[in-house]
Design an enzyme around this catalytic site. Structure first.
Site, short mmCIF file in Angstrom:
data_model
loop_
_atom_site.label_atom_id
_atom_site.label_comp_id
_atom_site.label_asym_id
_atom_site.label_seq_id
_atom_site.Cartn_x
_atom_site.Cartn_y
_atom_site.Cartn_z
N CYS A 116 -15.31 -6.24 -9.78
CA CYS A 116 -15.00 -5.28 -8.61
C CYS A 116 -16.05 -4.25 -8.94
O CYS A 116 -16.26 -3.47 -8.32
CB CYS A 116 -13.59 -4.58 -8.64
SG CYS A 116 -12.19 -5.90 -8.33
N HIS A 255 -13.44 1.79 -5.39
CA HIS A 255 -13.20 0.37 -5.35
C HIS A 255 -11.37 0.30 -4.89
O HIS A 255 -10.75 1.24 -5.38
CB HIS A 255 -13.20 -0.28 -6.74
CG HIS A 255 -12.31 -1.65 -6.86
ND1 HIS A 255 -12.82 -2.62 -5.78
CD2 HIS A 255 -11.41 -2.21 -7.27
CE1 HIS A 255 -11.95 -3.59 -5.92
NE2 HIS A 255 -11.35 -3.28 -6.90
N ASN A 286 -8.29 -5.80 -1.43
CA ASN A 286 -9.29 -5.73 -2.52
C ASN A 286 -10.38 -6.97 -2.30
O ASN A 286 -10.01 -8.10 -2.36
CB ASN A 286 -8.49 -5.79 -3.82
CG ASN A 286 -9.27 -5.91 -5.10
OD1 ASN A 286 -10.60 -5.98 -5.00
ND2 ASN A 286 -8.59 -5.80 -6.03
N1 ACO Z 1 5.95 -9.63 -2.88
C1 ACO Z 1 7.49 -9.06 -3.42
N2 ACO Z 1 7.67 -9.05 -4.61
C2 ACO Z 1 6.67 -9.05 -5.55
C3 ACO Z 1 5.31 -9.32 -5.09
C4 ACO Z 1 4.86 -9.51 -3.81
N3 ACO Z 1 4.07 -9.91 -3.26
N4 ACO Z 1 4.55 -9.64 -6.09
C5 ACO Z 1 5.17 -9.29 -7.45
N5 ACO Z 1 6.48 -9.10 -6.88
C6 ACO Z 1 7.53 -8.61 -7.66
C7 ACO Z 1 7.55 -9.12 -9.18
O1 ACO Z 1 7.91 -10.53 -9.16
C8 ACO Z 1 8.36 -8.12 -9.93
O2 ACO Z 1 9.75 -8.55 -9.69
P1 ACO Z 1 10.67 -8.50 -10.88
O3 ACO Z 1 10.95 -6.70 -11.14
O4 ACO Z 1 12.04 -9.01 -10.36
O5 ACO Z 1 10.04 -9.11 -12.23
C9 ACO Z 1 8.27 -6.81 -8.96
O6 ACO Z 1 7.73 -7.24 -7.74
C10 ACO Z 1 7.32 -5.94 -9.66
O7 ACO Z 1 6.08 -6.32 -10.08
P2 ACO Z 1 4.94 -5.84 -10.88
O8 ACO Z 1 3.84 -6.67 -11.26
O9 ACO Z 1 5.32 -4.90 -11.90
O10 ACO Z 1 4.24 -4.82 -9.53
P3 ACO Z 1 3.65 -3.50 -9.65
O11 ACO Z 1 4.24 -2.33 -9.16
O12 ACO Z 1 2.51 -3.61 -11.27
O13 ACO Z 1 2.33 -4.03 -8.71
C11 ACO Z 1 0.11 -4.93 -8.56
C12 ACO Z 1 1.61 -5.15 -8.72
C13 ACO Z 1 -0.11 -4.57 -7.33
C14 ACO Z 1 -0.58 -6.05 -8.80
C15 ACO Z 1 -0.40 -3.60 -9.39
O14 ACO Z 1 0.01 -3.95 -10.75
C16 ACO Z 1 -1.86 -3.46 -9.41
O15 ACO Z 1 -2.46 -2.95 -8.56
N6 ACO Z 1 -2.52 -3.72 -10.61
C17 ACO Z 1 -4.10 -3.35 -10.68
C18 ACO Z 1 -4.93 -4.19 -10.11
C19 ACO Z 1 -6.30 -4.22 -10.50
O16 ACO Z 1 -6.79 -3.01 -10.35
N7 ACO Z 1 -7.19 -5.11 -10.63
C20 ACO Z 1 -8.51 -5.04 -11.03
C21 ACO Z 1 -9.42 -5.12 -9.85
S1 ACO Z 1 -9.35 -6.81 -9.06
C22 ACO Z 1 -10.99 -7.90 -9.46
O17 ACO Z 1 -11.66 -7.08 -10.44
C23 ACO Z 1 -11.37 -8.65 -8.96
#
Ligand code: ACO
Length: 329
Positions: A116, A255, A286
């Site tokens: 990214c 980003h 993203n």
């Molecule tokens: N729909 C419904 N529920 C979901 C989904 C979905 N699509 N995805 C996950 N959940 C659930 C999980 O199973 C979890 O359930 P549980 O509590 O029963 O276990 C709950 O939602 C919370 O999941 P988390 O992973 O803790 O959710 P979070 O608030 O952290 O959001 C996300 C996830 C959006 C991925 C976030 O962590 C994020 O944006 N992280 C950073 C990503 C990033 O910056 N990546 C780097 C750049 S990408 C690149 O370089 C290619």
């Protein structure tokens, strides 16, 4: 060629595939909801490239738009850098394929792999070529076909990504231009976001051969914390040596991985996100390297960047990698 004092952006371009995949569409594919995706990420829809549309196709279209916007011809371009993690093939590089598709002769062409952060990394490289007088009009493209490397059964990742491409043409400028850059990487934490095999074209072949293609693996929670800290730190590392503060930045073009990450970065920099954050995550999700490139092109197109403004590009991604760049328009 005489050494140039400064380099700047002469033109911007973008290309987004036509097909739109909405959160409601995803509700029919995996156990998710529009409400979860919107509140946790800020994404409402994303673009998906056609089956036969490769990363180099997206890149070439964005490149043509940037060259036209700069008021130049393909024959004026003297280097092509493509930032991508979804190259058409392992080799030849996507930049070589773009060179061929543009009919850009035999100018140097190479890819940059910084996930990214790739657009900022690519710009930093091109900036040096212009400043060093080795290049006059390098083309920097960030293009991704993330839809081919996403596991469409994994709700934790498949709702996040989209396809697209952004491009800029750089050139020598008398005033303003690229004021400063900060790049960083942390391979120790690289396992938080990874994928073994490569490519938009390759994974298509893998499917045909009934092999299980590898897909994105991401530890979202851990990455979230790294993203907030490293994007804020990178921004400060660029603006402080320039004697600037958050309030001196007219627009932050980040980003677009998660709206909550971006609001936290803005808070750490002491800027009002409603005024100073350029966001298009709602429309595209993203797009890895292409996210900040498309956002930059749209900020220019929408008149959000005025002459004299200082704009901050700020990115974080797999590697881990991060990069920020201050540009005076
Ligand atoms: N729909 C419904 N529920 C979901 C989904 C979905 N699509 N995805 C996950 N959940 C659930 C999980 O199973 C979890 O359930 P549980 O509590 O029963 O276990 C709950 O939602 C919370 O999941 P988390 O992973 O803790 O959710 P979070 O608030 O952290 O959001 C996300 C996830 C959006 C991925 C976030 O962590 C994020 O944006 N992280 C950073 C990503 C990033 O910056 N990546 C780097 C750049 S990408 C690149 O370089 C290619």
């Amino acid at each position: 060629m005489a050494e140039a004092a400064k380099s700047g952006i002469l033109g911007v371009g973008k290309y987004l595939p036509e097909r739109i995949l909405t959160n409601s569409d995803l509700e029919r594919m995996v156990e998710t909801s529009d409400e979860w995706i919107t509140t946790r990420t800020g994404i409402k829809e994303r673009r998906i490239a056609g089956e036969n549309e490769t990363t180099s196709d997206l890149a070439t279209k964005a490149a043509r738009n940037a060259i036209e916007d700069a008021g130049l011809q393909v024959s004026d371009i003297d280097m092509i850098i493509v930032a991508t993690i979804t190259s058409d093939n392992l080799f030849p590089s996507t930049s070589c394929m773009v060179q061929s598709k543009l009919g850009a002769g035999t100018i140097p062409a190479f890819d940059v792999s910084a996930a990214c952060s790739g657009f900022v990394y690519g710009l930093a490289v091109a900036d040096q070529f212009v400043k060093g007088g080795l290049c006059k009009h390098p083309l920097v493209i960030a293009a991704e076909k993330m839809s081919t490397i996403v596991n469409w059964e994994d709700r934790g990742t498949c709702v996040l990504f989209g396809d697209g491409a952004g491009a800029v043409v750089l050139g020598p400028v008398e005033e303003g231009g690229i004021l400063g850059v900060h790049l960083g990487a942390d391979g120790v934490n690289g396992q938080l976001l990874k994928m073994k095999s490569v490519g938009s074209y390759d994974s298509g072949l893998a499917r045909q051969a009934a092999r299980e293609p590898d897909t994105i693996f991401m530890e979202g929670n851990a990455l979230f914390k790294h993203a907030v800290k490293l994007m804020a730190d990178a921004a400060v590392a660029v603006i402080e040596p320039l004697g600037l503060k958050g309030e001196d930045i007219s627009l932050i073009v980040p980003h677009q991985a998660n709206i909550r990450i971006l609001n936290m970065v803005a808070k750490r920099l002491g800027v009002n996100p409603d005024e100073k954050l350029f966001l298009n995550i709602e429309k595209y999700g993203n797009m890895s390297a292409a996210s900040s490139a498309v956002a930059f092109a749209e900020a220019v197109e929408e008149g959000r960047i005025k002459k004299g403004d200082v704009v901050l590009l700020d990115a974080f991604g797999g590697g881990l990698t991060w990069g920020a760049m201050a540009i005076q328009w």
